[in-house]
Scaffold this active site. Structure first.
Site, PDB file in Angstrom:
ATOM      1  N   ILE A  20       9.378 -10.173   0.012  1.00  0.00           N
ATOM      2  CA  ILE A  20      10.566 -10.152   1.225  1.00  0.00           C
ATOM      3  C   ILE A  20      11.713 -10.658   0.462  1.00  0.00           C
ATOM      4  CG2 ILE A  20      10.856 -10.910   3.578  1.00  0.00           C
ATOM      5  CD1 ILE A  20       7.944 -11.568   3.835  1.00  0.00           C
ATOM      6  N   GLY A  21      12.735  -9.872   1.042  1.00  0.00           N
ATOM      7  CA  GLY A  21      14.126 -10.340   0.394  1.00  0.00           C
ATOM      8  C   GLY A  21      14.531 -10.132  -1.016  1.00  0.00           C
ATOM      9  N   TYR A  60       4.318 -11.792  13.792  1.00  0.00           N
ATOM     10  CA  TYR A  60       4.858 -13.008  13.443  1.00  0.00           C
ATOM     11  C   TYR A  60       4.717 -14.422  14.442  1.00  0.00           C
ATOM     12  CZ  TYR A  60       6.827 -11.911   8.645  1.00  0.00           C
ATOM     13  OH  TYR A  60       7.036 -11.538   7.624  1.00  0.00           O
ATOM     14  N   GLU A  94       9.704   2.808  -1.147  1.00  0.00           N
ATOM     15  CA  GLU A  94       9.458   1.259  -1.077  1.00  0.00           C
ATOM     16  C   GLU A  94       8.261   0.658  -0.544  1.00  0.00           C
ATOM     17  OE1 GLU A  94      12.249  -0.061   1.930  1.00  0.00           O
ATOM     18  OE2 GLU A  94      12.151  -2.242   1.243  1.00  0.00           O
TER      19      GLU A  94
HETATM   20  N1  DCP Z   1       5.415  -6.925   5.907  1.00  0.00           N
HETATM   21  C1  DCP Z   1       4.242  -7.540   6.166  1.00  0.00           C
HETATM   22  N2  DCP Z   1       3.327  -6.830   5.845  1.00  0.00           N
HETATM   23  C2  DCP Z   1       3.262  -5.984   4.949  1.00  0.00           C
HETATM   24  C3  DCP Z   1       4.799  -5.303   4.627  1.00  0.00           C
HETATM   25  C4  DCP Z   1       5.715  -6.180   5.286  1.00  0.00           C
HETATM   26  O1  DCP Z   1       4.123  -8.534   6.996  1.00  0.00           O
HETATM   27  N3  DCP Z   1       2.282  -5.207   4.615  1.00  0.00           N
HETATM   28  C5  DCP Z   1       6.871  -7.649   6.548  1.00  0.00           C
HETATM   29  C6  DCP Z   1       7.369  -8.743   5.719  1.00  0.00           C
HETATM   30  C7  DCP Z   1       8.688  -8.371   6.235  1.00  0.00           C
HETATM   31  C8  DCP Z   1       8.966  -7.330   6.627  1.00  0.00           C
HETATM   32  O2  DCP Z   1       7.624  -6.667   6.910  1.00  0.00           O
HETATM   33  O3  DCP Z   1       9.070  -9.441   7.286  1.00  0.00           O
HETATM   34  C9  DCP Z   1       9.799  -6.217   5.739  1.00  0.00           C
HETATM   35  O4  DCP Z   1       9.177  -6.710   4.569  1.00  0.00           O
HETATM   36  P1  DCP Z   1       9.598  -6.107   3.076  1.00  0.00           P
HETATM   37  O5  DCP Z   1       9.457  -7.091   1.975  1.00  0.00           O
HETATM   38  O6  DCP Z   1       8.845  -5.095   2.962  1.00  0.00           O
HETATM   39  O7  DCP Z   1      11.157  -5.331   3.199  1.00  0.00           O
HETATM   40  P2  DCP Z   1      12.479  -6.327   3.231  1.00  0.00           P
HETATM   41  O8  DCP Z   1      13.428  -5.635   4.078  1.00  0.00           O
HETATM   42  O9  DCP Z   1      12.341  -7.934   3.205  1.00  0.00           O
HETATM   43  O10 DCP Z   1      12.769  -5.997   1.623  1.00  0.00           O
HETATM   44  P3  DCP Z   1      14.233  -6.320   0.831  1.00  0.00           P
HETATM   45  O11 DCP Z   1      14.929  -7.251   1.488  1.00  0.00           O
HETATM   46  O12 DCP Z   1      13.591  -6.518  -0.734  1.00  0.00           O
HETATM   47  O13 DCP Z   1      15.051  -5.160   0.854  1.00  0.00           O
END
Ligand code: DCP
Length: 220
Positions: A20-21, A60, A94
């Protein structure tokens, strides 16, 4: 592992992975400018509004109750990305059903998911990767330190992620490491290209260019 796709029968498919992030969105934005690539972003907006329900928030807020529901919907939406057809020679998506498995693994270890819920999700996962045409040619792993992604996550302040702790990010990181770096956890469906996701945006652009050359040379 998938066979090489030299006749454009199917696109050369890249799955972009990382915590994440870790910078996946920035990476995808960079690749959107190329005309021969279909870029498929993770459908976070669908997870935030499925028939008026914010599944990400529910997951969450009350993980033991809603993690199973959320992860089953994630699996479905990821399958839709895997099976999305394109006439372009390259497809970058992604995440994947594979990294969805990382979250399931984390929730299994923390006992957020009941044993039987994990069994059902893993059953779905096994069935999908055996029976659906999920073809992956390359995994790009944005490898980051949990402390850095924690900072980025705080800065972007996605409302649902208020409760996400550094501990949780460390666990998700460790599982990605076991899966993609040490390759000791579960299926690694394609070669892995590791990028240093700790770099600044400017430095990352150079990494992306390097990555672009690696991806595009595959079809030459
Ligand atoms: N998430 C989750 N379970 C999954 C996929 C994602 O709980 N199987 C959650 C984690 C984050 C949100 O969904 O709270 C989005 O997560 P990602 O890491 O997939 O996407 P980001 O937007 O954080 O990616 P980035 O910041 O790398 O662009």
């Amino acid at each position: 592992m998938a066979t090489p796709c030299t006749l454009f029968k199917r696109p050369f498919t890249v799955c972009l992975e990382g915590n994440i992030g870790s910078g996946k969105t920035t990476f995808l934005s960079h690749f959107k400018k190329f005309k021969n690539v279909t870029v498929l972003q993770e459908p976070v907006e669908l997870w935030r509004n499925k028939a008026g329900t914010n599944l990400l928030e529910l997951m969450y807020t009350d993980p033991t109750r809603y993690a199973f529901l959320f992860q089953s919907y994630v699996q479905l939406t990821m399958l839709k990305l895997h099976t999305h057809e394109t006439s372009f020679p390259y497809k970058i998506m992604e995440r994947s059903v594979y990294s969805a498995r990382c979250f399931i693994e984390s929730m299994k270890r923390s006992k957020t998911l009941k044993d039987i819920e994990t069994v059902i999700l893993e059953d779905w996962y096994d069935w999908c990767i055996t029976n659906c045409h999920i073809e992956t040619d390359l995994i790009v792993y944005l490898r980051t330190s949990p402390e850095i992604v924690y900072q980025r996550m705080k800065e972007r302040a996605r409302m649902e992620e208020n409760s996400v702790s550094l501990e949780y990010l460390k666990q998700i990181h460790d599982i990605h490491e076991e899966w993609l770096y040490h390759q000791t956890l579960f299926t690694v469906p394609a070669p892995v290209l590791v990028l240093d996701g700790n770099k600044s945006l400017k430095e990352m652009l150079t990494e992306f260019e390097h990555c672009k050359n690696q991806i595009f040379k595959k079809l030459k």
